[in-house]
Design an enzyme around this catalytic site. Structure first.
Site, short mmCIF file in Angstrom:
data_model
loop_
_atom_site.label_atom_id
_atom_site.label_comp_id
_atom_site.label_asym_id
_atom_site.label_seq_id
_atom_site.Cartn_x
_atom_site.Cartn_y
_atom_site.Cartn_z
N LEU A 31 0.84 -1.21 0.00
CA LEU A 31 0.00 0.00 0.00
C LEU A 31 0.87 1.26 0.00
CD1 LEU A 31 -2.96 -1.06 2.36
CD2 LEU A 31 -2.83 -1.15 -0.14
N ASP A 120 6.90 -3.39 -21.73
CA ASP A 120 7.56 -3.25 -23.04
C ASP A 120 8.72 -2.25 -22.97
OD1 ASP A 120 6.14 -0.84 -22.88
OD2 ASP A 120 5.14 -1.06 -24.82
N GLU A 121 8.78 -1.48 -21.86
CA GLU A 121 9.85 -0.47 -21.75
C GLU A 121 11.22 -1.11 -21.60
OE1 GLU A 121 8.84 2.96 -19.38
OE2 GLU A 121 6.71 2.59 -19.68
N TYR A 143 13.42 3.32 -14.15
CA TYR A 143 12.29 2.38 -14.03
C TYR A 143 12.51 1.16 -14.92
CZ TYR A 143 7.75 0.32 -15.22
OH TYR A 143 6.73 -0.56 -15.48
N ALA A 145 15.15 0.07 -16.36
CA ALA A 145 16.36 -0.69 -16.00
C ALA A 145 16.06 -1.60 -14.80
CB ALA A 145 17.51 0.26 -15.67
N LYS A 147 13.09 -2.86 -14.04
CA LYS A 147 12.24 -3.96 -14.51
C LYS A 147 13.08 -4.97 -15.30
CE LYS A 147 8.34 -4.26 -14.08
NZ LYS A 147 7.51 -4.83 -12.99
N TYR A 200 4.66 16.73 -22.46
CA TYR A 200 6.13 16.81 -22.45
C TYR A 200 6.69 17.18 -23.82
CZ TYR A 200 6.27 14.47 -17.87
OH TYR A 200 6.12 14.15 -16.55
P1 NAD Z 1 0.73 0.57 -9.61
O1 NAD Z 1 1.79 1.55 -9.30
O2 NAD Z 1 -0.69 1.02 -9.82
O3 NAD Z 1 0.65 -0.53 -8.46
C1 NAD Z 1 1.77 -1.11 -7.87
C2 NAD Z 1 1.29 -1.85 -6.63
O4 NAD Z 1 2.43 -2.48 -6.03
C3 NAD Z 1 0.66 -0.93 -5.59
O5 NAD Z 1 -0.50 -1.51 -5.05
C4 NAD Z 1 1.75 -0.82 -4.52
O6 NAD Z 1 1.24 -0.59 -3.22
C5 NAD Z 1 2.41 -2.19 -4.63
N1 NAD Z 1 3.79 -2.20 -4.15
C6 NAD Z 1 4.79 -1.31 -4.46
N2 NAD Z 1 5.91 -1.64 -3.79
C7 NAD Z 1 5.63 -2.77 -3.08
C8 NAD Z 1 6.40 -3.60 -2.22
N3 NAD Z 1 7.68 -3.32 -1.96
N4 NAD Z 1 5.80 -4.67 -1.67
C9 NAD Z 1 4.49 -4.95 -1.92
N5 NAD Z 1 3.72 -4.21 -2.72
C10 NAD Z 1 4.28 -3.13 -3.30
O7 NAD Z 1 1.26 -0.24 -10.85
P2 NAD Z 1 0.48 -0.85 -12.10
O8 NAD Z 1 0.35 0.19 -13.12
O9 NAD Z 1 -0.70 -1.60 -11.63
O10 NAD Z 1 1.59 -1.88 -12.60
C11 NAD Z 1 1.60 -3.21 -12.13
C12 NAD Z 1 2.76 -3.93 -12.77
O11 NAD Z 1 2.62 -3.88 -14.18
C13 NAD Z 1 4.11 -3.32 -12.44
O12 NAD Z 1 5.02 -4.38 -12.25
C14 NAD Z 1 4.46 -2.52 -13.69
O13 NAD Z 1 5.85 -2.45 -13.86
C15 NAD Z 1 3.79 -3.33 -14.75
N6 NAD Z 1 3.35 -2.60 -15.95
C16 NAD Z 1 2.61 -1.45 -15.82
C17 NAD Z 1 2.17 -0.79 -16.97
C18 NAD Z 1 1.34 0.46 -16.92
O14 NAD Z 1 1.16 1.13 -17.95
N7 NAD Z 1 0.80 0.85 -15.78
C19 NAD Z 1 2.50 -1.31 -18.24
C20 NAD Z 1 3.25 -2.48 -18.31
C21 NAD Z 1 3.67 -3.12 -17.16
P1 TYD Z 2 3.42 7.74 -18.86
O1 TYD Z 2 1.94 7.64 -18.75
O2 TYD Z 2 4.20 8.32 -17.74
O3 TYD Z 2 3.93 6.26 -19.21
P2 TYD Z 2 5.44 5.77 -19.66
O4 TYD Z 2 6.38 6.86 -19.44
O5 TYD Z 2 5.66 4.63 -18.73
O6 TYD Z 2 5.32 5.38 -21.08
O7 TYD Z 2 3.79 8.56 -20.17
C1 TYD Z 2 3.23 8.19 -21.42
C2 TYD Z 2 3.66 9.21 -22.47
O8 TYD Z 2 3.04 10.47 -22.18
C3 TYD Z 2 5.14 9.46 -22.50
O9 TYD Z 2 5.55 9.73 -23.84
C4 TYD Z 2 5.31 10.72 -21.66
C5 TYD Z 2 4.02 11.48 -21.93
N1 TYD Z 2 3.52 12.30 -20.80
C6 TYD Z 2 3.21 13.64 -20.98
O10 TYD Z 2 3.34 14.19 -22.10
N2 TYD Z 2 2.75 14.36 -19.93
C7 TYD Z 2 2.59 13.81 -18.69
O11 TYD Z 2 2.17 14.52 -17.74
C8 TYD Z 2 2.91 12.44 -18.51
C9 TYD Z 2 2.77 11.78 -17.15
C10 TYD Z 2 3.37 11.71 -19.60
#
Ligand code: NAD
Ligand code: TYD
Length: 336
Positions: A31, A120-121, A143, A145, A147, A200
């Site tokens: 959390l 995918d990053e 981030y 790196a 992952k 950005y």
């Molecule tokens: P999020 O930030 O919404 O949620 C992360 C969750 O992990 C939170 O509930 C947080 O409390 C929990 N957490 C963080 N550190 C912790 C720890 N040390 N121990 C236990 N719990 C911990 O993230 P999300 O967007 O739901 O992403 C989930 C996963 O999917 C991540 O591994 C992320 O790298 C991956 N991912 C996310 C996206 C995206 O666009 N959001 C895309 C591809 C992959």
């Molecule tokens: P983001 O949602 O942070 O995801 P990620 O960086 O993991 O791909 O950003 C998505 C794209 O949007 C990225 O090209 C950066 C851009 N961006 C903005 O232009 N303004 C913003 O406030 C944010 C958070 C992202």
């Protein structure tokens, strides 16, 4: 599973409990600012569900919990690129060390499957074409790196101990219950309040936006029908830049163009990600939600659920916001 109180993890839990009522689910979540136990309210009373508040880096706790499970799915991570640029340490701690703790506990306990949720990053910026699972990992932000570091540890446990590990590499995900710092929920909640949408740089960096329901189903498909030892890309197949996201959000909310505000570019901003998803598709998975529809529905969800996100946009949120967002003329980003 870990990280189940976050955005994608909570969708996965809600889907799993609805589609596989025979399975019991234990969620371990720290959390952090991004986790919200209320994301799990819809399943809180389900007898086969249990929530444990704790850290994946806590070896003793993880050892105890893992002895009770057959399958580990690791969603837990620090997940926001801009926060990783400001303070990478916690990313290394949770994303790399935390994954190691889970792997090590799972190795000792023995288990049927370990699924690492990756991104995918890890492929890094690609100028043309799509990244396939066999491509080299070339992460460029703290981030990505972290992952990639986690993935390398997963590979090491597969090669060294023959562990049945699967990795999914999902693209940029959006939908309900997303903490309002990633571009889509930030732009939606700002626009609702007639606040500027901070784009950005020139807003031309491209992402492949995937609806959270499609992403969670993709992870479930890889977990249940994927081959142990394999990696699977998950993406929609679109290419949308920051300016276009702003336009879609403003159109869905009927807000003026004048809310678009170009701000200083992100350091080392990856220009483009794109993944080839043929491997996961060969298991029968398909993304179902096109961006225009998914975005309209997501806008409707944020409008209907202000009680969920308004409390999040306070205190520390604005401290980070002020540190992160700078006017265009506040100095060029360092070369990437
Ligand atoms: P999020 O930030 O919404 O949620 C992360 C969750 O992990 C939170 O509930 C947080 O409390 C929990 N957490 C963080 N550190 C912790 C720890 N040390 N121990 C236990 N719990 C911990 O993230 P999300 O967007 O739901 O992403 C989930 C996963 O999917 C991540 O591994 C992320 O790298 C991956 N991912 C996310 C996206 C995206 O666009 N959001 C895309 C591809 C992959
Ligand atoms: P983001 O949602 O942070 O995801 P990620 O960086 O993991 O791909 O950003 C998505 C794209 O949007 C990225 O090209 C950066 C851009 N961006 C903005 O232009 N303004 C913003 O406030 C944010 C958070 C992202």
């Amino acid at each position: 599973m870990s990280g189940g109180a976050g955005f994608i993890g909570s969708e996965f839990v809600r889907q799993t409990i609805a589609s596989h009522p025979e399975d019991s689910v234990i969620v371990l979540d720290k959390l952090t600012y991004a986790g919200n136990v209320h994301n799990l309210d819809p399943v809180a009373e389900v007898p086969s569900f249990r929530f444990v508040h704790g850290d994946i880096c806590d070896m003793e706790l993880v050892d105890t919990l893992i002895s009770d499970v057959d399958v580990v799915v690791n969603f837990a991570a620090e997940s926001h690129v801009d926060r990783s640029l400001e303070a990478p340490g916690q990313f290394i701690q949770t994303d790399v060390f935390g994954t190691f703790v889970l792997l090590e506990a799972a190795r000792r306990a023995g288990h049927d499957r370990f699924l690492q949720v990756s991104t995918d990053e890890v492929y890094g910026d690609i100028e043309l074409g799509t990244s396939s699972e066999g491509d080299p990992l070339r992460p460029r932000s703290p981030y990505s790196a972290s992952k990639a570091g986690a993935e390398l540890m997963v590979w090491a446990y597969r090669a060294s101990y023959g562990m049945p590990v699967i990795t999914t590499r999902g693209s940029n995900t959006y939908g309900p219950y997303q903490y309002p710092e990633k571009i889509i929920p930030l732009f939606i909640t700002n626009a609702i309040d007639d606040q500027p949408l901070p784009i950005y740089g020139d807003g031309s960096a491209v992402r492949d936006y995937l609806h959270v329901a499609d992403h969670a189903r993709g992870i479930d498909t890889a977990l249940r029908t994927g081959t142990p030892g394999e990696d699977y890309n998950v993406g929609f197949g679109g290419a949308t830049n920051g300016r276009e996201i702003a336009d879609l959000v403003l159109a869905a909310l009927d807000k003026p163009d004048s809310l678009k505000q170009h701000v200083r570019d992100r350091l080392g901003h990856d220009r483009r990600y794109a993944v080839d998803t043929a491997k996961l598709r060969s298991l029968g998975w398909r993304p179902e939600v096109p961006l225009e529809r998914g975005l309209r529905e997501t806008v409707a969800w944020y409008r209907a659920n202000e009680a969920w996100w308004r409390p999040l946009k306070s205190g520390e949120f604005w401290d980070f916001y002020r540190r992160n967002y700078k006017p265009l003329d506040a100095g060029a980003a360092r070369p990437s």
